[in-house]
Scaffold this motif. Structure first.
Motif, PDB file in Angstrom:
ATOM      1  N   PHE A   1      39.429 -38.875  72.014  1.00  0.00           N
ATOM      2  CA  PHE A   1      39.503 -38.663  70.565  1.00  0.00           C
ATOM      3  C   PHE A   1      40.659 -37.737  70.186  1.00  0.00           C
ATOM      4  CE2 PHE A   1      34.982 -40.065  70.736  1.00  0.00           C
ATOM      5  CZ  PHE A   1      35.139 -41.178  69.935  1.00  0.00           C
ATOM      6  N   VAL A   2      40.946 -36.757  71.006  1.00  0.00           N
ATOM      7  CA  VAL A   2      42.105 -35.891  70.759  1.00  0.00           C
ATOM      8  C   VAL A   2      43.387 -36.732  70.821  1.00  0.00           C
ATOM      9  CG1 VAL A   2      43.492 -33.986  71.692  1.00  0.00           C
ATOM     10  CG2 VAL A   2      41.008 -33.755  71.527  1.00  0.00           C
ATOM     11  N   GLY A   3      43.478 -37.598  71.826  1.00  0.00           N
ATOM     12  CA  GLY A   3      44.641 -38.472  71.946  1.00  0.00           C
ATOM     13  C   GLY A   3      44.798 -39.385  70.747  1.00  0.00           C
ATOM     14  N   MET A   4      43.693 -39.941  70.273  1.00  0.00           N
ATOM     15  CA  MET A   4      43.743 -40.801  69.088  1.00  0.00           C
ATOM     16  C   MET A   4      44.189 -39.998  67.861  1.00  0.00           C
ATOM     17  SD  MET A   4      43.091 -43.778  70.154  1.00  0.00           S
ATOM     18  CE  MET A   4      42.981 -44.609  68.595  1.00  0.00           C
ATOM     19  N   GLY A   5      43.707 -38.775  67.763  1.00  0.00           N
ATOM     20  CA  GLY A   5      44.119 -37.909  66.654  1.00  0.00           C
ATOM     21  C   GLY A   5      45.602 -37.584  66.710  1.00  0.00           C
ATOM     22  N   LEU A   6      46.107 -37.296  67.906  1.00  0.00           N
ATOM     23  CA  LEU A   6      47.536 -37.017  68.058  1.00  0.00           C
ATOM     24  C   LEU A   6      48.372 -38.236  67.695  1.00  0.00           C
ATOM     25  CD1 LEU A   6      47.571 -34.967  71.389  1.00  0.00           C
ATOM     26  CD2 LEU A   6      48.088 -34.112  69.105  1.00  0.00           C
ATOM     27  N   LYS A   7      47.902 -39.404  68.096  1.00  0.00           N
ATOM     28  CA  LYS A   7      48.641 -40.629  67.805  1.00  0.00           C
ATOM     29  C   LYS A   7      48.645 -40.905  66.305  1.00  0.00           C
ATOM     30  CE  LYS A   7      49.253 -45.278  69.513  1.00  0.00           C
ATOM     31  NZ  LYS A   7      50.616 -45.085  69.958  1.00  0.00           N
ATOM     32  N   GLN A   8      47.521 -40.695  65.652  1.00  0.00           N
ATOM     33  CA  GLN A   8      47.427 -40.933  64.211  1.00  0.00           C
ATOM     34  C   GLN A   8      48.256 -39.939  63.405  1.00  0.00           C
ATOM     35  OE1 GLN A   8      45.924 -43.471  62.621  1.00  0.00           O
ATOM     36  NE2 GLN A   8      45.360 -44.365  64.578  1.00  0.00           N
TER      37      GLN A   8
END
Length: 97
Positions: A21-28
């Motif tokens: 979820f952190v990775g998805m947040g960084l990507k977004q």
């Protein structure tokens, strides 16, 4: 994935989900280039696993401290890799062949 799971401590599997979820947040957010996201997740995984190891280990003696550092690094890298694997499984499941 089963082979990776054999080496990850069961109580740290949740860290892989958090890192996903952190990775998805960084990507977004688009504030971080995609090529740096795995490295950031790796460092964050090592830090989180380090906190867990310090909280659960007896850090008396050089050997115990060295083992705690080793465990934190290895578990951190494994959970970061697992979060990347989760991401790829989700991406690939949506593709039609």
């Amino acid at each position: 994935m089963e082979q990776i799971m054999n080496y990850v401590k069961p109580e740290l599997v949740v860290v892989a989900v958090v890192l996903y979820f952190v990775g998805m947040g960084l990507k977004q957010s688009q504030t971080v280039t995609d090529k740096y996201i795995p490295a950031i997740l790796g460092v964050l995984g090592i830090v989180i696993c380090g906190i867990y190891v310090v909280a659960t280990c007896n850090l008396v003696g050089t050997q115990n401290v060295a083992m705690a550092i080793f465990t934190a690094i290895v578990q951190g890298i494994l959970v970061a890799g697992l979060s990347t694997y989760i991401n790829q499984v989700i991406k690939q499941s949506g593709k039609e062949e």
